[in-house]
Design an enzyme around this catalytic site. Structure first.
Site, mmCIF file in Angstrom:
data_model
loop_
_atom_site.group_PDB
_atom_site.id
_atom_site.type_symbol
_atom_site.label_atom_id
_atom_site.label_comp_id
_atom_site.label_asym_id
_atom_site.label_seq_id
_atom_site.Cartn_x
_atom_site.Cartn_y
_atom_site.Cartn_z
ATOM 1 N N SER A 35 0.823 -1.217 0.000
ATOM 2 C CA SER A 35 0.000 0.000 0.000
ATOM 3 C C SER A 35 0.854 1.262 0.000
ATOM 4 O O SER A 35 0.328 2.363 0.014
ATOM 5 C CB SER A 35 -0.927 -0.001 1.212
ATOM 6 O OG SER A 35 -0.173 -0.143 2.403
ATOM 7 N N THR A 167 -39.798 27.611 -9.645
ATOM 8 C CA THR A 167 -40.176 26.273 -9.176
ATOM 9 C C THR A 167 -40.475 25.502 -10.457
ATOM 10 O O THR A 167 -40.972 26.089 -11.433
ATOM 11 C CB THR A 167 -41.411 26.288 -8.249
ATOM 12 O OG1 THR A 167 -42.506 26.860 -8.952
ATOM 13 C CG2 THR A 167 -41.153 27.091 -6.988
ATOM 14 N N HIS A 168 -40.170 24.248 -10.454
ATOM 15 C CA HIS A 168 -40.297 23.423 -11.679
ATOM 16 C C HIS A 168 -39.506 24.034 -12.840
ATOM 17 O O HIS A 168 -39.849 23.827 -14.004
ATOM 18 C CB HIS A 168 -41.757 23.247 -12.091
ATOM 19 C CG HIS A 168 -42.655 22.844 -10.964
ATOM 20 N ND1 HIS A 168 -42.927 21.532 -10.660
ATOM 21 C CD2 HIS A 168 -43.303 23.592 -10.036
ATOM 22 C CE1 HIS A 168 -43.738 21.486 -9.600
ATOM 23 N NE2 HIS A 168 -43.970 22.724 -9.193
ATOM 24 N N SER A 289 -13.771 26.140 -27.360
ATOM 25 C CA SER A 289 -13.907 24.891 -28.096
ATOM 26 C C SER A 289 -12.834 24.856 -29.171
ATOM 27 O O SER A 289 -12.470 25.885 -29.734
ATOM 28 C CB SER A 289 -15.293 24.830 -28.725
ATOM 29 O OG SER A 289 -15.282 23.959 -29.836
ATOM 30 N N LYS A 295 -17.485 29.605 -28.798
ATOM 31 C CA LYS A 295 -17.865 28.975 -27.534
ATOM 32 C C LYS A 295 -17.113 29.511 -26.319
ATOM 33 O O LYS A 295 -15.937 29.810 -26.388
ATOM 34 C CB LYS A 295 -17.607 27.456 -27.604
ATOM 35 C CG LYS A 295 -18.554 26.695 -28.497
ATOM 36 C CD LYS A 295 -20.005 26.714 -28.021
ATOM 37 C CE LYS A 295 -20.239 25.814 -26.829
ATOM 38 N NZ LYS A 295 -20.136 24.382 -27.156
ATOM 39 N N GLU A 302 -19.106 22.438 -14.690
ATOM 40 C CA GLU A 302 -19.456 21.105 -15.200
ATOM 41 C C GLU A 302 -18.632 20.014 -14.514
ATOM 42 O O GLU A 302 -19.137 18.951 -14.171
ATOM 43 C CB GLU A 302 -19.219 21.042 -16.714
ATOM 44 C CG GLU A 302 -20.166 21.923 -17.512
ATOM 45 C CD GLU A 302 -19.698 22.036 -18.963
ATOM 46 O OE1 GLU A 302 -19.877 21.064 -19.703
ATOM 47 O OE2 GLU A 302 -19.143 23.086 -19.327
HETATM 48 N N1 ARG Z 1 -1.145 -1.183 5.461
HETATM 49 C C1 ARG Z 1 -2.051 -1.687 6.445
HETATM 50 C C2 ARG Z 1 -3.414 -0.993 6.335
HETATM 51 O O1 ARG Z 1 -3.493 -0.031 5.675
HETATM 52 C C3 ARG Z 1 -1.505 -1.471 7.805
HETATM 53 C C4 ARG Z 1 -1.997 -2.431 8.818
HETATM 54 C C5 ARG Z 1 -1.495 -3.782 8.517
HETATM 55 N N2 ARG Z 1 -1.749 -4.658 9.585
HETATM 56 C C6 ARG Z 1 -1.501 -5.967 9.440
HETATM 57 N N3 ARG Z 1 -1.760 -6.695 10.454
HETATM 58 N N4 ARG Z 1 -1.065 -6.462 8.333
HETATM 59 O O2 ARG Z 1 -4.402 -1.425 6.897
#
Ligand code: ARG
Length: 468
Positions: A35, A167-168, A289, A295, A302
């Site tokens: 992660s 309204t509407h 555009s 434009k 948007e």
């Molecule tokens: N990267 C993990 C998370 O975001 C951290 C916690 C991981 N804990 C574990 N027991 N592997 O949740």
């Protein structure tokens, strides 16, 4: 028989937790489970949390004071490295927590290895997210405040500018543009309340829960909470490491905020259309555009409308992520971060750009007045006038309906009908009717808290400013 050589030393060198493993993780699994690519954005919070934890460990005599000094020194260097992009983030080290801990250990040795005493990544990550979210909420509240200040300035400039209220999406009654803008203000005022509310529940300390059951060391959770500015403790260790309801609440508040900005955006897009032509948006917030030279497109509005969808998606993602999880921590929770971070970014960017764009909006009062004229916007005022003269409201409604039909046939607005003509619809109508039929008369008459009269709009702005 040949014996497999012991693999422990090399594996633990690679993975902090690998002592009981006999073969390395496959590359695919590494990529799937890491992660660090997205959670490294919590590095400041991670270090802040670790420093508070280390200080507590030293105060409680769980680690020696020299270790705390080493940890502080090491972390200072790590901060400098990350800030200057000199820190080597590694996917092999999975996440932000292990990346920083590993570097700390390289820098300061055993003290770094003692940092994780009485702690788990489970309560560590929960702490980091809460700190990160608290910081993000504070940024959002500041940006919302800046938007509101500029919105009130615009509302003040437009306090007496008549425009049709709908309204509407059909012309209903005259309102002032300032009043319309104050409706936007009220929406965002509730948004700010919601974020402050989420902040209170986010601002509790999970550390001390360790993996799930608490820890055997004589820790001082109140001390850590105070160090980190938490208002209280998560009071059950299982709940502390597992629930992400605060993140869901944040996404819910974000979804509502984006819904409001999407509605504003929709109105700006409509008002920019030449059929309305109620407002101008400064060129720097529009694009052209590539093929149609004439434009001028309200892209920012948007996109804000479009980005609302992804924030709704993040709310749904987090609710779904949580719903099937048994206590306590599950790795599923690692999936909380990308939706959450994107919600933070989207809300923050939208607020930042809206705070600027709002000052670049100006009204086109003539077009607003034309639209009022074409919509018989003072018809209700005529009905109220007749009611005041004793006609039951339902009868007044019918009489005015007939008058509108006549005006429509003649191609004029109600105040352009002659008195004699108007009298055909009710003998109660007299020359004083013309004061009521004007847009200014209609506006001034709605003179109570929450009403659209210019005086009330100015009073509402003053109240709003005194609260800011
Ligand atoms: N990267 C993990 C998370 O975001 C951290 C916690 C991981 N804990 C574990 N027991 N592997 O949740």
């Amino acid at each position: 028989m040949s014996q497999t050589p012991p693999t422990q030393p090399s594996l633990t060198a690679q993975y902090t937790w690998a002592a009981r493993f006999s073969e390395p993780m496959s590359d695919l699994v590494k990529r799937y489970t890491a992660s660090v690519n997205f959670d490294k954005r919590m590095w400041r919070q991670d270090i802040r949390g670790s420093l508070a934890h280390a200080k507590m460990l030293a105060k409680q005599g769980i680690i020696p004071a020299e270790d705390l000094a080493d940890i502080q020194r090491g972390m200072a260097q790590i901060i400098a490295e990350i800030e200057t992009d000199a820190f080597a983030w590694s996917r092999d080290l999975e996440d932000v927590h292990l990346n920083i801990e590993k570097r700390l250990t390289t820098l300061v040795g055993d003290a770094g290895k003692r940092l994780h005493t009485g702690r788990s990544r489970n309560d560590q990550v929960a702490t980091d997210i809460r700190l990160y979210l608290r910081d993000s909420i504070d940024d959002i509240l500041i940006l919302l405040g800046q938007f509101q200040v500029k919105l009130l300035d615009l509302a003040e400039r437009e306090a007496a500018t008549p425009m049709p209220g709908f309204t509407h999406l059909q012309v209903a009654q005259p309102i002032t543009f300032g009043h319309h803008l104050l409706a936007w203000f009220e929406m965002t005022r509730r948004d700010a309340e919601r974020f402050s509310d989420v902040r209170r529940r986010t601002n509790r300390l999970p550390l001390g829960a360790a993996a799930l059951a608490g820890t055997t060391y004589p820790i001082d959770r109140e001390f850590v909470a105070a160090e980190l500015g938490f208002e209280g403790l998560c009071e059950n260790s299982l709940d502390a490491v597992s629930d992400r309801d605060f993140a869901i609440e944040f996404c819910a508040a974000s979804a509502l905020l984006m819904m409001h900005f999407s509605r504003m955006s929709e109105e700006l897009v409509l008002w920019m259309n030449p059929r309305f032509a109620f407002v101008q948006i400064a060129d720097r917030f529009c694009t052209g555009s590539s093929i149609m030279p004439q434009k001028k497109n309200p892209d920012v509005a948007e996109l804000a409308r479009g980005k609302t969808g992804r924030v709704y998606g993040h709310l749904t993602a987090l609710l779904t992520l949580m719903k099937g999880q048994p206590l306590a921590y599950n790795k599923d929770n690692q999936e909380d971060k990308e939706p959450l971070f994107d919600a933070v970014d989207t809300v923050t960017d939208t607020l930042r750009i809206y705070a600027e764009m709002i000052s670049g909006i100006s009204s086109r009062p003539d077009n607003m007045r034309d639209a009022l004229r074409q919509g018989f916007a003072t018809a209700t005022d005529l009905a109220d006038y007749l009611t005041c003269k004793g006609l039951p409201f339902r009868d007044a409604h019918e009489a005015v309906g007939r008058a509108v039909r006549r005006a429509e046939k003649l191609g004029v607005d109600l105040p352009q009908l002659s008195l004699a003509e108007l009298k055909n619809f009710s003998p109660l109508i007299d020359v004083d009717v013309f004061a009521v039929l004007t847009v200014e008369g209609s506006l001034a008459a709605r003179n109570h808290i929450g009403g659209t009269s210019p005086d009330q709009v100015r009073a509402a702005i003053a109240r709003a400013r005194s609260r800011q």
